[in-house]
Design a protein around this motif. Structure first.
Motif, PDB file in Angstrom:
ATOM      1  N   GLY A 285       0.808  -1.224   0.000  1.00 28.80           N
ATOM      2  CA  GLY A 285       0.000   0.000   0.000  1.00 28.80           C
ATOM      3  C   GLY A 285       0.832   1.261   0.000  1.00 28.80           C
ATOM      4  O   GLY A 285       0.413   2.302   0.508  1.00 28.80           O
ATOM      5  N   ILE A 286       2.026   1.184  -0.601  1.00 28.27           N
ATOM      6  CA  ILE A 286       2.939   2.340  -0.591  1.00 28.27           C
ATOM      7  C   ILE A 286       2.872   3.077  -1.935  1.00 28.27           C
ATOM      8  O   ILE A 286       3.101   2.477  -2.984  1.00 28.27           O
ATOM      9  CB  ILE A 286       4.378   1.877  -0.281  1.00 28.27           C
ATOM     10  CG1 ILE A 286       4.431   1.385   1.169  1.00 28.27           C
ATOM     11  CG2 ILE A 286       5.385   2.998  -0.497  1.00 28.27           C
ATOM     12  CD1 ILE A 286       5.670   0.674   1.559  1.00 28.27           C
TER      13      ILE A 286
ATOM     14  N   GLY B   4       3.548  -5.458   6.349  1.00 27.02           N
ATOM     15  CA  GLY B   4       2.124  -5.542   6.029  1.00 27.02           C
ATOM     16  C   GLY B   4       1.634  -4.270   5.373  1.00 27.02           C
ATOM     17  O   GLY B   4       2.410  -3.529   4.768  1.00 27.02           O
ATOM     18  N   ARG B   5       0.342  -4.000   5.491  1.00 26.72           N
ATOM     19  CA  ARG B   5      -0.250  -2.859   4.797  1.00 26.72           C
ATOM     20  C   ARG B   5       0.038  -1.549   5.538  1.00 26.72           C
ATOM     21  O   ARG B   5      -0.116  -1.467   6.754  1.00 26.72           O
ATOM     22  CB  ARG B   5      -1.760  -3.086   4.657  1.00 26.72           C
ATOM     23  CG  ARG B   5      -2.406  -2.076   3.759  1.00 26.72           C
ATOM     24  CD  ARG B   5      -3.655  -2.590   3.059  1.00 26.72           C
ATOM     25  NE  ARG B   5      -4.034  -1.647   2.015  1.00 26.72           N
ATOM     26  CZ  ARG B   5      -3.536  -1.645   0.798  1.00 26.72           C
ATOM     27  NH1 ARG B   5      -2.630  -2.546   0.458  1.00 26.72           N
ATOM     28  NH2 ARG B   5      -3.915  -0.751  -0.089  1.00 26.72           N
ATOM     29  N   ILE B   6       0.468  -0.563   4.799  1.00 23.58           N
ATOM     30  CA  ILE B   6       0.751   0.761   5.372  1.00 23.58           C
ATOM     31  C   ILE B   6      -0.464   1.657   5.086  1.00 23.58           C
ATOM     32  O   ILE B   6      -0.909   1.761   3.941  1.00 23.58           O
ATOM     33  CB  ILE B   6       2.034   1.363   4.745  1.00 23.58           C
ATOM     34  CG1 ILE B   6       3.237   0.418   4.945  1.00 23.58           C
ATOM     35  CG2 ILE B   6       2.324   2.750   5.289  1.00 23.58           C
ATOM     36  CD1 ILE B   6       3.629   0.118   6.369  1.00 23.58           C
TER      37      ILE B   6
ATOM     38  N   GLY C 280       2.402  -1.143  -5.600  1.00 27.31           N
ATOM     39  CA  GLY C 280       2.649  -0.351  -4.385  1.00 27.31           C
ATOM     40  C   GLY C 280       3.270  -1.202  -3.294  1.00 27.31           C
ATOM     41  O   GLY C 280       2.940  -1.114  -2.117  1.00 27.31           O
ATOM     42  N   LEU C 281       4.234  -2.049  -3.718  1.00 25.70           N
ATOM     43  CA  LEU C 281       4.750  -3.104  -2.848  1.00 25.70           C
ATOM     44  C   LEU C 281       6.269  -3.008  -2.708  1.00 25.70           C
ATOM     45  O   LEU C 281       6.966  -2.750  -3.684  1.00 25.70           O
ATOM     46  CB  LEU C 281       4.384  -4.455  -3.490  1.00 25.70           C
ATOM     47  CG  LEU C 281       4.698  -5.736  -2.732  1.00 25.70           C
ATOM     48  CD1 LEU C 281       3.782  -5.883  -1.515  1.00 25.70           C
ATOM     49  CD2 LEU C 281       4.514  -6.946  -3.655  1.00 25.70           C
ATOM     50  N   ILE C 282       6.777  -3.221  -1.492  1.00 25.30           N
ATOM     51  CA  ILE C 282       8.213  -3.373  -1.258  1.00 25.30           C
ATOM     52  C   ILE C 282       8.424  -4.820  -0.815  1.00 25.30           C
ATOM     53  O   ILE C 282       7.873  -5.247   0.198  1.00 25.30           O
ATOM     54  CB  ILE C 282       8.745  -2.428  -0.155  1.00 25.30           C
ATOM     55  CG1 ILE C 282       8.246  -0.996  -0.358  1.00 25.30           C
ATOM     56  CG2 ILE C 282      10.272  -2.491  -0.078  1.00 25.30           C
ATOM     57  CD1 ILE C 282       8.806  -0.248  -1.521  1.00 25.30           C
ATOM     58  N   GLU C 283       9.249  -5.532  -1.592  1.00 26.96           N
ATOM     59  CA  GLU C 283       9.395  -6.973  -1.413  1.00 26.96           C
ATOM     60  C   GLU C 283      10.827  -7.311  -1.006  1.00 26.96           C
ATOM     61  O   GLU C 283      11.744  -7.131  -1.802  1.00 26.96           O
ATOM     62  CB  GLU C 283       9.073  -7.609  -2.772  1.00 26.96           C
ATOM     63  CG  GLU C 283       8.698  -9.040  -2.773  1.00 26.96           C
ATOM     64  CD  GLU C 283       8.283  -9.487  -4.173  1.00 26.96           C
ATOM     65  OE1 GLU C 283       7.167  -9.996  -4.303  1.00 26.96           O
ATOM     66  OE2 GLU C 283       9.079  -9.329  -5.129  1.00 26.96           O
ATOM     67  N   PRO C 284      11.063  -7.789   0.222  1.00 22.51           N
ATOM     68  CA  PRO C 284      12.426  -8.219   0.579  1.00 22.51           C
ATOM     69  C   PRO C 284      12.806  -9.503  -0.161  1.00 22.51           C
ATOM     70  O   PRO C 284      11.995 -10.429  -0.261  1.00 22.51           O
ATOM     71  CB  PRO C 284      12.344  -8.471   2.089  1.00 22.51           C
ATOM     72  CG  PRO C 284      11.095  -7.777   2.548  1.00 22.51           C
ATOM     73  CD  PRO C 284      10.164  -7.846   1.385  1.00 22.51           C
TER      74      PRO C 284
END
Length: 492
Positions: free
Chosen positions: A45-46, A86-88, A360-364
């Motif tokens: 949600g970024i 999780g969701r921001i 809208g995702l940051i994935e490690p």
């Protein structure tokens, strides 16, 4: 190519081996694989920025993840504590003091809650993030640094010295800031076009840059002297990275046939690359990342989802292809976790934070060496640069070079830095470097620049009004004191 590399290593005479060569006899990293974090361990949600500037727009350390966001008017970025996955929420507080788009962000390597940002508003700003992250929007920086006459595209902290920051602007200048005094102390003025990338060697005594003028340069940062320069006619350079202490550089770029390409260089002789290698025919920029502890090179394509990785050797063929991490989701940029933030119990040797704009995702993504044993794997975690600076700004500026202070990931793990950032109190506003006042009027070229100049002048007018009213109060106080002195009966 892999076998060729192995045989060349086995066949080389032990006398010519460098100290770290023996580990190549059985490549520990042949089976390294990329593991994507489960959805609940991603950041969702970024509103990732849609800016087309070729930067990562992401910075990460052992405590926080920072991401440049899309924002209406001005520029902003999010700072999220790492454990808050999780969701921001859409109204999550932001760092939003810049008057133009934020183009680059970098965490201070020695103080984990200090982050530098630079922007189209021509400023560089230093922010102090409170313990536990932001509770409300942050608009006040601990330092605002004005010295560039155009937008600022890159910031880079010095790798061994506390409070020395480099910034590169669209005025083709690199400024070196001493944050102890909050002023630029040096200016590197050898570029004839926009600087695309900056990279330091291990002790920070050399700076490599790539530039839109198609030149690769190795510069002595304190004097600004160009030690080596390559005009890359067949290999249009985009990015450069120093390969640790090997005296080698690696660049990514485009060949004359518009294919993506990498080149390996000797830092003391840039007349010809040691090798050039075609990668593929895709058009996105190739971001290089080098891990000096494992001698591994990662190549990540902007706009595709692949990360290739190689092992770097000291003899031909220099580069050994290991494997490729593939993913259908294209990456806009990648943040990299410092070594002391990795999970050594999982044999993790590198961790990316991948920006997937469309979702809208940051994935490690963790790069893992498969091992059966549960114990600490000494051989894949050599001593690594820690969080203690080796030099003060004054020492470095006076010409001292020192290697980074190393830490063991075994017991130094999760060790926090004791350094605290102290913002200097500044009085004088003219910024003179190399005899040139950097804030003297430069005529704006575009409407955007005119607006930025307007905002800057508004800030300056506001500051001067405040100063004036303070001085008025002081004058009144002094007048009263004078009056009291005159009216008091004289001592006989």
């Amino acid at each position: 190519m892999r076998d060729l590399h192995k045989s060349s290593v086995l066949g080389s005479k032990h006398g010519s081996l460098m100290s770290w060569r023996p580990q190549y006899r059985s490549s520990k990293f042949r089976n390294v694989y990329g593991k994507v974090a489960s959805r609940e361990h991603c950041f969702d949600g970024i509103p990732i920025t849609k800016n087309v500037h070729d930067n990562h727009f992401c910075a990460v350390n052992a405590r926080f993840l920072a991401i440049v966001t899309e924002s209406a008017g001005g520029g902003s970025f999010l700072v999220i504590p790492l454990e808050q996955t999780g969701r921001i929420e859409p109204n999550y507080p932001k760092v939003c003091g810049h008057q133009g788009n934020v183009l680059d962000i970098k965490w201070n390597p020695f103080i984990e809650n200090i982050i530098a940002s630079c922007s189209e508003d021509t400023s560089v700003r230093i922010w102090e993030i409170p313990e536990g992250g932001l509770k409300r929007n942050m608009t006040e920086a601990v330092l605002e640094l004005y010295g560039h006459s155009r937008r600022v595209g890159l910031v880079e902290w010095h790798p061994t010295t506390n409070n020395i920051l480099f910034s590169a602007g669209y005025d083709y200048k690199v400024l070196i800031w001493n944050l102890d005094i909050g002023e630029p102390v040096k200016m590197i003025d050898c570029h004839t076009d926009v600087i695309l990338c900056m990279s330091f060697n291990t002790d920070g005594s050399l700076l490599a840059t790539t530039c839109k003028d198609k030149k690769l340069r190795v510069v002595e940062p304190r004097s600004g002297r160009v030690l080596q320069e390559a005009s890359c006619k067949n290999h249009r350079v985009n990015r450069v990275v120093f390969l640790g202490s090997t005296k080698r550089l690696l660049t990514t770029g485009v060949s004359r046939w518009n294919t993506r390409q990498i080149a390996l260089w000797d830092q003391e002789d840039l007349s010809m690359p040691l090798i050039e290698e075609e990668i593929d025919g895709l058009s996105g920029l190739l971001f290089p990342f080098y891990d000096a502890d494992t001698h591994m090179l990662y190549l990540a394509g902007k706009g595709d989802g692949n990360i290739r990785y190689y092992e770097i050797g000291s003899e031909k063929p220099y580069l050994s292809y290991l494997m490729e991490f593939r993913s259908p989701a294209p990456q806009k940029g990648l943040g990299v976790m410092p070594k002391h933030g990795l999970d050594v119990t999982a044999c993790e040797v590198f961790r990316f934070y991948k920006l997937v704009t469309l979702k809208g995702l940051i994935e490690p993504i963790s790069m893992i060496v498969p091992r059966r044993s549960e114990t600490y794997q000494e051989d894949i975690y050599p001593m690594t640069p820690g969080m203690e600076p080796a030099l003060t700004p004054d020492e470095w500026l006076s010409g001292v070079n020192r290697d980074p202070i190393l830490m063991s990931l075994k017991e130094g793990y999760k060790k926090t830095s004791k350094i605290v950032f102290k913002a200097p109190v500044r009085e004088k506003r003219s910024v003179v470097v190399n005899g040139i006042d950097l804030l003297e009027n430069v005529p704006p070229r575009t409407e955007n620049e005119l607006l930025r100049m307007f905002f800057r002048q508004q800030d300056e007018i506001r500051r001067l009004k405040d100063e004036l009213s303070q001085k008025d109060i002081r004058i009144r106080q002094l007048q009263l004191e004078l009056k009291n002195l005159r009216n008091s009966p004289k001592n006989n």
